[in-house]
Each structure stands twice: as C-alpha cells, then as structure tokens.
Design a protein around this motif. Structure first.
Motif, PDB file in Angstrom:
ATOM      1  N   SER A 155       4.825  17.541  -3.555  1.00 38.57           N
ATOM      2  CA  SER A 155       6.271  17.794  -3.683  1.00 38.57           C
ATOM      3  C   SER A 155       6.557  19.280  -3.825  1.00 38.57           C
ATOM      4  O   SER A 155       7.585  19.760  -3.346  1.00 38.57           O
ATOM      5  N   PRO A 202       5.357  13.457   0.287  1.00 32.58           N
ATOM      6  CA  PRO A 202       4.956  13.602  -1.115  1.00 32.58           C
ATOM      7  C   PRO A 202       4.909  12.287  -1.893  1.00 32.58           C
ATOM      8  O   PRO A 202       4.335  12.237  -2.971  1.00 32.58           O
ATOM      9  N   ASN A 203       5.529  11.229  -1.353  1.00 28.73           N
ATOM     10  CA  ASN A 203       5.700   9.996  -2.126  1.00 28.73           C
ATOM     11  C   ASN A 203       5.435   8.778  -1.247  1.00 28.73           C
ATOM     12  O   ASN A 203       6.292   7.897  -1.130  1.00 28.73           O
ATOM     13  N   ASN A 237      14.257  17.259  -5.864  1.00 28.33           N
ATOM     14  CA  ASN A 237      12.845  16.991  -5.624  1.00 28.33           C
ATOM     15  C   ASN A 237      12.701  15.591  -5.030  1.00 28.33           C
ATOM     16  O   ASN A 237      13.354  14.650  -5.493  1.00 28.33           O
TER      17      ASN A 237
END
Length: 438
Positions: free
Chosen positions: A61, A78-79, A311
C-alpha cells in the motif's frame, strides 16, 4: 392469519435471511493501481493474499500511495484478499495461495483468482513479486525451532533456479542480488536474508498450488519476499520495501518516495498519514488519533455513506447500527449515525482565526492558537460540537475561546480537534474541523 399473508411473511423472512447471509459472505474486490508509464517491463507487486500478514499488504500500500514511479511501470495490488485482511484471517474461505492449480467455480474466491490470473498473464508484466510475512527465520541448516529450514521469515523465495524466458529468467541470480542488497541494511544480525528455493517442480504438492508457481508455468519470472512475523510491523515493512526497491533497481524502474526508508519514518507514515473523506470532501476526517466512537455523525438518510480513503487498505463496513472504519486489519473507529439529508454547497465560510480573516472551504481542517469566530451566514445554521453558551441563540458572530470548547467532544483522543457542522434548514452541507495548536 390467512394462508396468503402467512406465505408472504415466510417469503419475506427467507429474503431477509438470504440478505443477511450475503452480507456475511460477500467478497471485497481488490484494488488494481497502475503507476508510472505503461511499458512492456512492468513489475506486478502483490500484497494481502493472506490477511494475517500485515507487513506484506502495508508495504504494498505504501508503494501505491507514497511512491512516484519516474521511469518504468509498476502495477500494485495491495489487498488481494481484502476480506481476509478485514477479518484478520489467513483466509476465511481457505488459504488463497493454495488455489492457483484447480478451483471450483463455486469457491467464494473464484472470481478473485480469475481476475489476478489475468493480470499475471498480461503481456506487459515481466516480473511478479508476491509479498508475505512468514514464521520464524529461514536458515539453510537447523539451529533451533525458530531458526530452521522449515521456517519462512526473512528470505527470498524462488520455485526453481532458472526459467527459459527472454527477461529475468535467471531467478536464483536475481534473488541472490536482492538478498545481498537487503543484507547491507540489516537492523539486526538475526534478520539476515537467504534465498530459499522450494524446487516446486520436483514434487512439492503444496507449492504447486501457489501464485508464484502459476506465474512460472505461464512463463513469468516470479518471486516471493518474506519478512519474519517475529518482527514488529514497521520492521517487516522496512524489509519488504528494501526488497521491492532492489527488484525495481534490477528492472531499471526509477522511483522517488515521500519518506525515508527507516523504521521511524515508516512507523510515522503507517500510523499518522491516514484520513478518509466523505461526500465529495464535504467532510475530511484524520484517523491517526481518532476516538474509537464518534457519535451523531452525519450520514445520508438512505444509509449510503460515500467515502474516499487515503489508503487502499481502508474501508467502512456497516455492522448493525454502526459504521466501522477499517484500516488493514485494524478497526479504527465506529460512527454512530445521525441520519440526515446531505446536499452539496460550494460556498466558502468566513472565519476570524485569532483575529485574522480567513475564507475556509467545507471539508477543510484549520487551526487556531487561542480563539476563532464564524462570521454571520444568512441562510446557514452552525453547530460547534462541544461549545455551549446558554446566553446566545446563534453560534456565529461570537468569539469562541479555546477553554470554552469541551475536550470530551473532540474527534481525537488528545482533545484538540473539533467538529463545526453547517446546515441549510434541515439539510447537512458539510463540516470544518478546527484544532487548537499547542
């Protein structure tokens, strides 16, 4: 009760049960972020395949939010397993990193796996880096239970030594260079990195199911970087960032970042450089020291809370009557709703801050040293949360001193930042946050 009404009642109950079940098993799409100029030398960076590995998804992130790619191309996910991150679980539906060989279309992770496979196989992608937090410290020879060949922390992982492809097929050589680069900047001698070759093709049935091995079989250079779970979060992120930068250097990708790669700077960025905006920035809420509960928070009458996070690891989930702000696998705050019609208003608000005039946009965060005044507004009602003066009818045109605002109504745990809400008749138009400087 008639049979018709009873049947309708039963249908309604079934529908509500299905809705509730869906709410429990719904998936959360991962973010796909392109950085730099599109080219055929793209690094695909993946974090969050397992939700109990925060060093991995937090490092990815930061690449997405705090790095500028000046030359080359980086795709950041990132996820990947966002639901497992929120649930603080390795995988609510099983380990996602064991689903890249065969997978039933009925598996809850099926759509996510199909989507990430598409990015892995994209012709632009030449190198794939999957981030993990692993147990203990990998060592080539057994020392004790924490330092052994069976551990995964602090190593660069490859499935085989070489791959017959035009670019980056020298997997072991590249991994060795990355390890050497990291080992020049160790925080502690015990953190030393090593190359771990799983030799997957020689019969490792578990590793045959992984993301990197799927990439290898699709003629893509693929690596995993593991930071030890024995380390605190900011140190794990430190080692992941060193590895990511080493791979970018090898690929000729040029970058600049908004912070120093040091544990102090990383911890500060992770913990403090976070906020969330609501309703096209009519509200901006810093989250670094936010109170665990914010009462009477303005939320649209239809229950839809529009938000923009700073974010990609951040989201808001409605749980019962509350709206819960999640950041990675942390629960930052609960919003107790004050349902109201929300409308857009573009005007600025005129303040006197310590006697100086200032035009303030709704959603802004401003600071005063001693006092402030909101200049009169003909058609707006103002509510300064935490300020009570029974001798006045309106909270505009009155000088409000620091001592007159009760700290227990602040949005932050320090008692320094307060909500000033603006309404047009019975409709909410926005909020300004005002803090008192020390």
């Amino acid at each position: 009760m008639s049979l018709g009404i009873l049947r309708l009642f039963r249908i309604s109950i079934v529908f509500l049960l299905i809705q509730n079940l869906y709410a429990q098993v719904q998936t959360y799409d991962f973010d796909f972020i392109k950085k730099g100029e599109q080219d055929d030398n793209t690094l695909l960076l993946i974090g969050g395949i397992q939700g109990d590995e925060p060093g991995a998804f937090m490092a990815a992130s930061l690449i997405a939010t705090h790095y500028n790619i000046k030359k080359g191309s980086v795709w950041v996910i990132p996820n990947l397993n966002f639901y497992s991150i929120i649930k603080r679980s390795r995988g609510p539906y099983g380990d996602m990193n064991r689903k890249f060989a065969e997978l039933s279309p009925k598996d809850p992770d099926f759509d996510t796996i199909q989507r990430i496979k598409k990015y892995i196989k994209a012709p632009e992608v030449k190198l794939i880096l999957n981030l993990h937090d692993g147990s203990g410290y990998y060592r080539k020879e057994y020392i004790n239970n924490l330092y052994s060949p069976r551990r995964w922390g602090q190593c660069s992982i490859i499935d085989q030594s070489n791959l017959d492809i035009p670019k980056y097929g020298n997997l072991e050589e590249i991994s060795t260079k990355v390890v050497s680069s990291i080992n020049q900047k160790l925080l502690d001698k015990k953190d030393i990195y090593n190359v771990k070759n799983t030799k997957t093709r020689q019969g490792d049935k578990e590793m045959e199911k992984t993301l990197t091995y799927f990439a290898i079989n699709n003629k893509k250079a693929a690596f995993a970087n593991e930071a030890s779970k024995e380390l605190p979060l900011h140190e794990r992120v430190y080692y992941h960032l060193l590895a990511i930068e080493a791979y970018m250097d090898i690929m000729g990708i040029e970058y600049e970042r908004k912070f120093e790669v040091s544990t102090t700077s990383i911890k500060n960025v992770i913990d403090h450089d976070i906020y969330i905006s609501f309703y096209d920035e009519q509200i901006k809420l810093p989250l670094s020291k936010v109170r665990s509960i914010l009462k009477y928070f303005p939320i649209s009458k239809d229950g839809i809370l529009e938000f923009t996070p700073s974010n990609p690891l951040m989201t808001i989930i409605k749980q019962g009557k509350e709206y819960v702000i999640h950041y990675g696998n942390r629960r930052l705050a609960k919003l107790h709703p004050d349902y109201i019609k929300v409308i857009k208003d573009e005007r600025n608000i005129n303040f006197l801050i310590d006697g100086e005039k200032r035009s303030v946009k709704l959603g802004d965060i401003i600071y005063a040293k001693d006092n402030f005044m909101i200049q009169p507004i003909d058609d707006l009602r103002v509510n300064i949360i935490g300020y009570v003066n029974k001798n006045i009818k309106s909270e505009v045109g009155v000088t409000v001193n620091k001592k007159e605002v009760q700290k227990r109504f602040s949005i932050d745990r320090n008692g320094d930042l307060f909500r000033i809400e603006f309404y047009k008749k019975d409709k909410f138009i926005g909020m300004v946050l005002l803090g008192f400087e020390k």
